[in-house]
Design a protein around this motif. Structure first.
Motif, short mmCIF file in Angstrom:
data_model
loop_
_atom_site.label_atom_id
_atom_site.label_comp_id
_atom_site.label_asym_id
_atom_site.label_seq_id
_atom_site.Cartn_x
_atom_site.Cartn_y
_atom_site.Cartn_z
N SER A 53 0.91 -1.15 0.04
CA SER A 53 0.17 0.03 -0.07
C SER A 53 0.95 1.17 -0.07
O SER A 53 1.84 1.41 0.49
CB SER A 53 -0.87 0.22 1.29
N ALA A 68 -3.76 0.68 -3.09
CA ALA A 68 -3.48 -0.61 -2.69
C ALA A 68 -2.84 -1.24 -3.97
O ALA A 68 -3.18 -0.66 -4.85
CB ALA A 68 -4.73 -1.48 -2.20
N SER A 85 5.21 4.23 1.91
CA SER A 85 4.82 2.98 2.09
C SER A 85 4.07 2.55 3.33
O SER A 85 4.80 3.17 4.30
CB SER A 85 5.66 1.95 1.41
N ALA A 89 6.50 -1.79 -0.32
CA ALA A 89 5.56 -1.36 -1.20
C ALA A 89 6.27 -1.19 -2.67
O ALA A 89 7.57 -0.88 -2.59
CB ALA A 89 4.63 -0.15 -1.23
#
Length: 122
Positions: A53, A68, A85, A89
């Motif tokens: 995310s 997401a 993040s 991520a």
């Protein structure tokens, strides 16, 4: 023998990932927990989250963008954008084909290029 350790707050400070101007054709960027990335002149860049995310905020914008995995957004502000993040991520950053690069103008050029203010003599 005793070793010196940094205070817990200092150990948890966010780390900045510095990137040169990303490749306009596309670049995959990986952020670890508590890392962030700065992108200047962000208007026209498209972001697509691959894993994890991502939180994005743009200079001069009161909205926060949270994405997401699988989500994408086109950045619409020409100032600074910050990416952070939640955990680890990965995201793809590429220049949107429909957005020509905008030239940087000095303050005087921006003032001259601005539309005239409405003046009313009542």
């Amino acid at each position: 023998m005793q070793t010196s350790q940094a205070p817990k707050a200092a150990q948890q400070a966010p780390r900045c990932t510095r990137a040169s101007r990303p490749n306009a054709a596309g670049e995959t960027i990986h952020l670890q927990d508590r890392q962030f990335l700065k992108l200047r002149q962000a208007a026209g860049w498209r972001v697509k989250v691959l894993t994890g995310s991502l939180w994005i905020t743009q200079d001069g914008d009161t909205r926060d963008i949270v994405l997401a995995a699988g989500d994408s957004v086109r950045l619409d502000r020409d100032g600074l954008a910050l990416f952070s993040s939640f955990g680890t991520a990965s995201f793809r950053l590429c220049r949107d084909a429909g957005a020509p690069p905008r030239p940087r103008l000095g303050l005087g050029a921006r003032l001259l290029a601005a539309p005239p203010a409405a003046v009313s003599f009542a």
